[in-house]
Scaffold this active site. Sequence first.
Site, PDB file in Angstrom:
ATOM      1  N   ARG A 123      45.882  37.571  32.701  1.00  0.00           N
ATOM      2  CA  ARG A 123      46.999  37.674  31.596  1.00  0.00           C
ATOM      3  C   ARG A 123      46.875  38.461  30.506  1.00  0.00           C
ATOM      4  O   ARG A 123      47.494  39.340  30.136  1.00  0.00           O
ATOM      5  CB  ARG A 123      47.373  36.153  31.135  1.00  0.00           C
ATOM      6  CG  ARG A 123      47.866  35.337  32.325  1.00  0.00           C
ATOM      7  CD  ARG A 123      48.721  35.789  33.389  1.00  0.00           C
ATOM      8  NE  ARG A 123      49.518  34.906  34.037  1.00  0.00           N
ATOM      9  CZ  ARG A 123      49.878  35.304  35.169  1.00  0.00           C
ATOM     10  NH1 ARG A 123      49.679  36.482  35.818  1.00  0.00           N
ATOM     11  NH2 ARG A 123      50.455  34.376  35.946  1.00  0.00           N
ATOM     12  N   SER A 181      54.005  26.776  43.616  1.00  0.00           N
ATOM     13  CA  SER A 181      53.952  27.848  42.726  1.00  0.00           C
ATOM     14  C   SER A 181      52.640  28.783  42.875  1.00  0.00           C
ATOM     15  O   SER A 181      51.591  28.072  42.785  1.00  0.00           O
ATOM     16  CB  SER A 181      54.262  27.271  41.411  1.00  0.00           C
ATOM     17  OG  SER A 181      53.800  28.246  40.351  1.00  0.00           O
ATOM     18  N   ASP A 195      50.123  30.040  30.798  1.00  0.00           N
ATOM     19  CA  ASP A 195      50.339  31.424  30.663  1.00  0.00           C
ATOM     20  C   ASP A 195      51.133  32.014  29.621  1.00  0.00           C
ATOM     21  O   ASP A 195      50.778  33.192  29.230  1.00  0.00           O
ATOM     22  CB  ASP A 195      51.021  32.140  32.188  1.00  0.00           C
ATOM     23  CG  ASP A 195      49.900  31.990  33.266  1.00  0.00           C
ATOM     24  OD1 ASP A 195      48.844  32.073  32.964  1.00  0.00           O
ATOM     25  OD2 ASP A 195      50.386  31.641  34.378  1.00  0.00           O
TER      26      ASP A 195
END
Length: 408
Positions: A94, A173, A123
Amino acid sequence: MKDVAVLAFSGGLDTSVSIKWLQDKLNVDVVTVTVDVGQGDNLKEIEEKAYAIGVKKHYNIDAKHEFANDYIFPAIKANALYEGKYPLGTALARPLIASKLVGVAENEGAYAVSHGCTGKGNDQVRFDVTIKALNPSLKIIAPVREWNLSRDEEIKYAQKFGIPIKAKKSIYSIDQNLWGRSIESGPLEDVMNEPSVDVFEWTKPIEETPEEPEYIDIKFEDGTPTSINGKANDPVQLIEKLNRIAGKHGVGFIDHIEDRLVGIKSRETYEAPAAVAIIEAHKDLEKLVLTRHELAFKTKIEQEWAWLTYSGLWVEPLMDALNSFVDATQKRVNGVVKLKLFKGNCRVVGRGSPNSLYNVELATYTASSSFDQSSAEGFIELWGLPSRVARGKKVGHTKRREVIRTRT
Ligand code: ARG
């Protein structure tokens, strides 16, 4: 001329809908960026999709080597496992993606950067903290978080604007890159459910792994892996290769309950064959070459390192200080570790180093040992002294209890 917003684009539903939302609601030109951290997506297709939805410009940025050298390697040196389990694949990527977004935004004279994170995960924190630290003048727009649309509503919105959506969307996910695959939600939300075979992509379910063990040698130089079985590889290839080899034996599947930064406990599964094998080997080599004091102190540093990374504080100056300590210890972490991969297990079965502190003459139980046993007695005398003194003080206490007991 319209204002420009730069969006991190994965090609998925959330970020595809976000393009239209930015154009439609905010009336801005959208520039999209896809950062390749080894997620294995077809970048050409993603680029075409971005243009089909009407972006002004699209960037594909290959950051695989930067990811390996500047994010994964420090994580290896720090044996980074959040809550003792998660090798931080998603968390590490990230801040890198965020820094690329900021770079493009500055290049394009954009006023804002945008990402597709929801308001429930880690995130968003990692993106926002990094972006704000690197360029405080950029506005951050998170359409999915702001808009709070359900999946069905997003699909309706996509259909209204003719945004192409995949016919079959995964029930999970998923986020993946070189350092691992994170799989959550769907049937995994019931924490009693065993992950079914459709969760596994990089690691073979144990039932399907080879019947024979496989041995591999990993060589480390200054704390980072440089070759497998004597064959030197660049960092990206080495990790990809190890993902394949260890994954074939079912090594690296992780199923745990994780504490998210936003206070939610979640059930997370990961596939991280290379990460698990490398960290296991690296930890073992450190035990051979570092002193017990270095090892004990480093464990505390490692926990803090993993926590800062997990919680989005990659840009925190403390991180630099921790890295300085870790780097100082890694100069001696050179050598080879032999791993045995079999049925989901990754076991260290041998290790060697020019810097080894293991001294067989001291350790051996045979008569030839150079260890002078006569010094042990005096050592024990002093070693146990504080405990003996403390227990001596407690004697009165014990006696009193005994007295009470005899009375009843
Ligand atoms: N829980 C992990 C983390 O916070 C993984 C998140 C994965 N994201 C996803 N979209 N599946 O780093």
